[in-house]
Design a protein around this motif. Structure first.
Motif, PDB file in Angstrom:
ATOM      1  N   ASN A  22       0.531  -0.937  -0.130  1.00 11.45           N
ATOM      2  CA  ASN A  22      -0.319  -0.083   0.040  1.00 11.45           C
ATOM      3  C   ASN A  22       0.850   0.775  -0.257  1.00 11.45           C
ATOM      4  O   ASN A  22       0.608   2.234  -0.547  1.00 11.45           O
ATOM      5  CB  ASN A  22      -1.139  -0.059   1.161  1.00 11.45           C
ATOM      6  N   TYR A  23       1.950   1.241   0.615  1.00 13.95           N
ATOM      7  CA  TYR A  23       2.827   2.166   0.784  1.00 13.95           C
ATOM      8  C   TYR A  23       3.520   2.747  -0.690  1.00 13.95           C
ATOM      9  O   TYR A  23       3.281   4.025  -1.588  1.00 13.95           O
ATOM     10  CB  TYR A  23       3.584   1.833   1.739  1.00 13.95           C
ATOM     11  N   ILE A  24       4.145   1.781  -1.204  1.00 14.54           N
ATOM     12  CA  ILE A  24       4.111   1.611  -2.841  1.00 14.54           C
ATOM     13  C   ILE A  24       3.262   2.060  -3.305  1.00 14.54           C
ATOM     14  O   ILE A  24       3.648   3.134  -4.409  1.00 14.54           O
ATOM     15  CB  ILE A  24       4.930   0.149  -3.305  1.00 14.54           C
ATOM     16  N   ILE A  25       2.086   1.529  -3.500  1.00 16.62           N
ATOM     17  CA  ILE A  25       1.173   2.344  -4.470  1.00 16.62           C
ATOM     18  C   ILE A  25       0.696   3.731  -4.634  1.00 16.62           C
ATOM     19  O   ILE A  25       0.448   4.713  -5.245  1.00 16.62           O
ATOM     20  CB  ILE A  25      -0.191   1.638  -4.064  1.00 16.62           C
ATOM     21  N   ALA A  26       0.514   4.141  -2.981  1.00 16.76           N
ATOM     22  CA  ALA A  26       0.285   5.421  -2.730  1.00 16.76           C
ATOM     23  C   ALA A  26       1.675   6.287  -3.179  1.00 16.76           C
ATOM     24  O   ALA A  26       1.969   7.011  -3.391  1.00 16.76           O
ATOM     25  CB  ALA A  26       0.580   5.593  -1.539  1.00 16.76           C
ATOM     26  N   ASN A  27       2.958   5.865  -3.296  1.00 17.36           N
ATOM     27  CA  ASN A  27       4.345   6.579  -3.645  1.00 17.36           C
ATOM     28  C   ASN A  27       4.451   6.636  -4.696  1.00 17.36           C
ATOM     29  O   ASN A  27       4.641   7.909  -5.151  1.00 17.36           O
ATOM     30  CB  ASN A  27       5.071   5.744  -3.016  1.00 17.36           C
ATOM     31  N   ILE A  49       4.780  14.030 -11.372  1.00 11.85           N
ATOM     32  CA  ILE A  49       5.050  14.722 -12.984  1.00 11.85           C
ATOM     33  C   ILE A  49       4.342  15.458 -14.035  1.00 11.85           C
ATOM     34  O   ILE A  49       4.525  16.308 -14.364  1.00 11.85           O
ATOM     35  CB  ILE A  49       5.754  13.344 -13.115  1.00 11.85           C
ATOM     36  N   VAL A  50       3.317  15.012 -13.361  1.00 11.28           N
ATOM     37  CA  VAL A  50       2.132  15.541 -14.053  1.00 11.28           C
ATOM     38  C   VAL A  50       2.063  16.341 -13.431  1.00 11.28           C
ATOM     39  O   VAL A  50       1.846  17.936 -14.803  1.00 11.28           O
ATOM     40  CB  VAL A  50       0.907  14.854 -13.960  1.00 11.28           C
ATOM     41  N   ILE A  51       2.322  17.431 -12.641  1.00 12.85           N
ATOM     42  CA  ILE A  51       2.239  18.597 -12.332  1.00 12.85           C
ATOM     43  C   ILE A  51       3.317  19.630 -12.610  1.00 12.85           C
ATOM     44  O   ILE A  51       2.890  21.128 -12.978  1.00 12.85           O
ATOM     45  CB  ILE A  51       2.148  19.324 -10.950  1.00 12.85           C
ATOM     46  N   ILE A  68       1.533   7.007  -6.489  1.00 17.93           N
ATOM     47  CA  ILE A  68       0.784   7.653  -7.407  1.00 17.93           C
ATOM     48  C   ILE A  68       0.942   9.458  -7.243  1.00 17.93           C
ATOM     49  O   ILE A  68       0.640  10.274  -7.983  1.00 17.93           O
ATOM     50  CB  ILE A  68      -0.609   7.340  -6.148  1.00 17.93           C
ATOM     51  N   LEU A  69       1.824   9.626  -6.311  1.00 15.39           N
ATOM     52  CA  LEU A  69       2.593  10.576  -6.119  1.00 15.39           C
ATOM     53  C   LEU A  69       3.105  11.128  -6.610  1.00 15.39           C
ATOM     54  O   LEU A  69       3.678  11.986  -7.129  1.00 15.39           O
ATOM     55  CB  LEU A  69       2.717  10.402  -3.996  1.00 15.39           C
ATOM     56  N   TRP A  70       4.106   9.957  -7.532  1.00 11.87           N
ATOM     57  CA  TRP A  70       5.392  10.062  -8.049  1.00 11.87           C
ATOM     58  C   TRP A  70       4.369  11.060  -9.484  1.00 11.87           C
ATOM     59  O   TRP A  70       4.515  11.483 -10.291  1.00 11.87           O
ATOM     60  CB  TRP A  70       6.251   9.307  -8.026  1.00 11.87           C
TER      61      TRP A  70
END
Length: 92
Positions: free
Chosen positions: A60-65, A73-75, A67-69
């Motif tokens: 779950n931590y990796i998936i959240a990480n 990148i999009v921003i 998503i944040l990356w």
């Protein structure tokens, strides 16, 4: 009167699942250190996400990480596109 418990059948105990165990502070520290190293983090993420024995907290931590990356990148792309067009329009 005495009761007979001849028909007593013990309930099966649930199997221990190591993927549901609580992660220790040391495990979190090692995970954070490995995720801070640029190329090693991607390799660790792939290995941990593909393994069926990986702790669910870690997945779950990796998936959240990830998503944040992706959001970062999009921003960043949007920001640099807007800043680049603004800079080019200033030059004209």
């Amino acid at each position: 009167m005495e009761e007979n418990n001849y028909n007593y059948q013990p309930q099966p105990q649930p199997q221990y699942d190591e993927t549901n165990a609580v992660m220790s502070v040391g495990q979190y520290i090692v995970m954070f250190i490995l995720c801070a190293i640029p190329v090693v983090n991607i390799i660790c993420w792939i290995v941990w996400l593909c393994s069926s024995k990986t702790n669910k907290n870690k997945k779950n931590y990796i998936i959240a990480n990830i998503i944040l990356w992706v959001i970062a990148i999009v921003i960043s792309v949007i920001f640099y596109a807007v800043a680049g067009t603004a800079f080019l329009s200033m030059l004209q």
